[in-house]
Design a protein around this motif. Sequence first.
Motif, PDB file in Angstrom:
ATOM      1  N   UNK A  14       0.835  -1.207   0.000  1.00 64.48           N
ATOM      2  CA  UNK A  14       0.000   0.000   0.000  1.00 64.48           C
ATOM      3  C   UNK A  14       0.866   1.252   0.000  1.00 64.48           C
ATOM      4  N   UNK A  15       1.893   1.263   0.816  1.00 57.69           N
ATOM      5  CA  UNK A  15       2.776   2.431   0.890  1.00 57.69           C
ATOM      6  C   UNK A  15       3.556   2.625  -0.409  1.00 57.69           C
ATOM      7  N   UNK A  16       3.956   1.526  -1.036  1.00 54.78           N
ATOM      8  CA  UNK A  16       4.613   1.619  -2.343  1.00 54.78           C
ATOM      9  C   UNK A  16       3.644   2.230  -3.338  1.00 54.78           C
ATOM     10  N   UNK A  17       2.407   1.763  -3.325  1.00 54.96           N
ATOM     11  CA  UNK A  17       1.391   2.292  -4.227  1.00 54.96           C
ATOM     12  C   UNK A  17       1.151   3.778  -4.031  1.00 54.96           C
ATOM     13  N   UNK A  18       1.179   4.227  -2.794  1.00 56.60           N
ATOM     14  CA  UNK A  18       0.995   5.657  -2.520  1.00 56.60           C
ATOM     15  C   UNK A  18       2.150   6.473  -3.102  1.00 56.60           C
ATOM     16  N   UNK A  19       3.362   5.963  -2.979  1.00 55.96           N
ATOM     17  CA  UNK A  19       4.515   6.667  -3.547  1.00 55.96           C
ATOM     18  C   UNK A  19       4.467   6.644  -5.076  1.00 55.96           C
ATOM     19  N   UNK A  20       3.986   5.545  -5.653  1.00 57.10           N
ATOM     20  CA  UNK A  20       3.839   5.459  -7.111  1.00 57.10           C
ATOM     21  C   UNK A  20       2.858   6.528  -7.588  1.00 57.10           C
ATOM     22  N   UNK A  21       1.778   6.732  -6.840  1.00 56.08           N
ATOM     23  CA  UNK A  21       0.804   7.763  -7.215  1.00 56.08           C
ATOM     24  C   UNK A  21       1.456   9.148  -7.207  1.00 56.08           C
ATOM     25  N   UNK A  22       2.302   9.394  -6.223  1.00 58.64           N
ATOM     26  CA  UNK A  22       3.036  10.674  -6.187  1.00 58.64           C
ATOM     27  C   UNK A  22       3.926  10.823  -7.418  1.00 58.64           C
ATOM     28  N   UNK A  23       4.631   9.741  -7.762  1.00 55.80           N
ATOM     29  CA  UNK A  23       5.515   9.763  -8.927  1.00 55.80           C
ATOM     30  C   UNK A  23       4.719  10.055 -10.192  1.00 55.80           C
TER      31      UNK A  23
END
Length: 157
Positions: A14-23
């Motif tokens: 989930x946290x990886x996904x949140x950072x991907x959204x930022x990217x």
Amino acid sequence: MVEQQEASGDRLTTRIGQAVMLLHAGDREEARNRFGALWSELGVEGDALHRCTLAHYLADTQDDPGDELAWDLRALTAAEALSDERPAEHPDALAVRAFSPSLHLNLAADYLKLQRPDPARVHLRRARAAADALVDDGYGGGVRAAIERLELRLRQQ
């Protein structure tokens, strides 16, 4: 114990996904910071699929082509470790198999940016060879098209 590891892995995903959204929203610096923190938290002994995913996205946040190459190499190393760690029928192993063409394509592009066409060609051949693992969907079509575009660029070298 296994349930704790699975829950921890889900939270990390989930946290990886949140950072991907930022990217993808264009905030490369904040994404890089979050991916870096997750990488430190995970460590070099962490789950290979998570290491592969994090390194792949960390590469996309780099400004320097040499740093991008280093992260893409880490992603490939983690993917290869996953193949060694888990049985071939494990769902994550199948996901990494489908991810392999993209990993090699990224490495080919990195080497081309660094004006190193020979290793670029090697990884482009590996990307092409691994492309049979891709399904005929938007992702698979996009990776195949990117392989063809990079092949055209390399022919012009």
